[in-house]
Design an enzyme around this catalytic site. Structure first.
Site, short mmCIF file in Angstrom:
data_model
loop_
_atom_site.label_atom_id
_atom_site.label_comp_id
_atom_site.label_asym_id
_atom_site.label_seq_id
_atom_site.Cartn_x
_atom_site.Cartn_y
_atom_site.Cartn_z
CE LYS A 91 12.55 -9.79 17.71
NZ LYS A 91 13.00 -8.48 18.07
NE ARG A 125 8.90 -6.79 14.84
CZ ARG A 125 8.81 -8.11 15.04
NH1 ARG A 125 7.93 -8.83 14.38
NH2 ARG A 125 9.59 -8.71 15.90
#
Length: 146
Positions: A91, A125
């Site tokens: 991210k 995840r």
């Protein structure tokens, strides 16, 4: 005649997301309010509470700082009594800490996921599954002898 495939309960993932990041928002309070509203809606719809998983939505409509805050305060979401899912893999918030393109954020992803699991995340995840599993297993082995 018995069904060919056993029926399994499919989890319902409730993920926080904002249309746009707003640095002025107190993000943990916003996520908690969203989860509370969503759980009320799910209850009215007849969705069993035990089938729900909560995801604070790291990176979705949040500034990098807000994503870091959500991770740092992840344990607060445990007060809702449901499993937490964290998807911090590659991210943008990692880039804000150590500038890097997405494919070079494996170390930051693993660090975030390890800390998330230590704070109570039940599911992560990850793009880099083998590396993440290895790190989580090593972390669990260390925790086991503390």
């Amino acid at each position: 005649m018995a069904p060919l495939v056993a029926k399994r309960r499919v989890p319902v993932i409730v993920m926080h997301n904002r249309e746009a990041a707003d640095p002025a928002v107190e993000i943990v309070a916003d996520v908690m309010a969203f989860f509370t509203r969503s759980l009320e809606i799910a209850a009215r719809a007849g969705i069993a509470r035990e089938s729900i998983v909560l995801d604070p939505g790291i990176g979705f409509g949040k500034t990098p700082e807000q994503s870091i805050i959500c991770l740092a305060r992840l344990a607060e979401f445990k007060s809702l009594g449901l499993p937490l899912l964290v998807g911090a893999s590659r991210k943008r918030f990692i880039n804000s800490v150590t500038p890097s393109p997405p494919d070079e954020r494996i170390g930051g992803s693993i660090a975030a996921h390890l800390l998330a699991v230590q704070a109570g995340a039940a599911i992560v995840r990850a793009h880099d599954v083998a590396e993440t599993v290895q790190a989580l297993r090593v972390g669990a082995a260390i925790d086991a002898v503390r």
